[in-house]
Design a protein around this motif. Structure first.
Motif, short mmCIF file in Angstrom:
data_model
loop_
_atom_site.label_atom_id
_atom_site.label_comp_id
_atom_site.label_asym_id
_atom_site.label_seq_id
_atom_site.Cartn_x
_atom_site.Cartn_y
_atom_site.Cartn_z
N ASN A 1 0.74 -11.19 3.74
CA ASN A 1 -0.33 -12.18 3.84
C ASN A 1 -0.77 -12.39 5.29
O ASN A 1 -1.97 -12.50 5.57
N LYS A 2 0.18 -12.44 6.20
CA LYS A 2 -0.12 -12.66 7.62
C LYS A 2 -1.06 -11.60 8.18
O LYS A 2 -1.95 -11.89 8.98
N TYR A 3 -0.87 -10.38 7.76
CA TYR A 3 -1.68 -9.28 8.28
C TYR A 3 -2.82 -8.87 7.35
O TYR A 3 -3.37 -7.79 7.46
N GLY A 4 -3.18 -9.80 6.44
CA GLY A 4 -4.34 -9.58 5.58
C GLY A 4 -4.15 -8.52 4.51
O GLY A 4 -5.13 -7.93 4.03
N LEU A 5 -2.92 -8.27 4.13
CA LEU A 5 -2.65 -7.25 3.12
C LEU A 5 -2.16 -7.84 1.80
O LEU A 5 -1.64 -7.12 0.94
#
Length: 69
Positions: A11-15
Motif C-alpha cells: 500500500n505504501k508504494y502504491g501497489l
C-alpha cells in the motif's frame, strides 16, 4: 516479511491494487512469524506426499492416536 507488514508495504508504494484479488493474501502474510490456526497446517498436511503430520495437526485433529498411515 519477518515483521508481517507486507500489505502495508504494498500500500505504501502504491501497489495495493496488485494484491487485491489474491485470496487471503493479507491474512497469510500478516501471520508470518506469529501464531496461526492449525487448520492451515491441516490443509498443508493433506497436500503432502508423506503421511507424517505436524504436531498441531496430530494434536488438534487426533492423528496422534493413529497406529498406521
Amino acid at each position: 516479511m519477518e515483521q508481517s507488514n507486507m500489505v502495508g508495504l504494498f500500500n505504501k508504494y502504491g501497489l495495493g491494487h496488485a494484491i487485491e484479488e489474491l485470496r487471503n493474501f493479507g491474512t497469510l502474510v500478516n501471520a508470518v512469524g506469529t501464531w496461526h490456526q492449525s487448520v492451515w497446517e491441516s490443509k498443508r498436511f493433506t497436500r503432502l506426499p508423506t503421511a507424517e503430520s505436524m504436531q498441531a495437526v496430530a494434536l488438534d485433529y487426533g492423528f496422534y492416536n493413529c497406529q498406521t498411515p
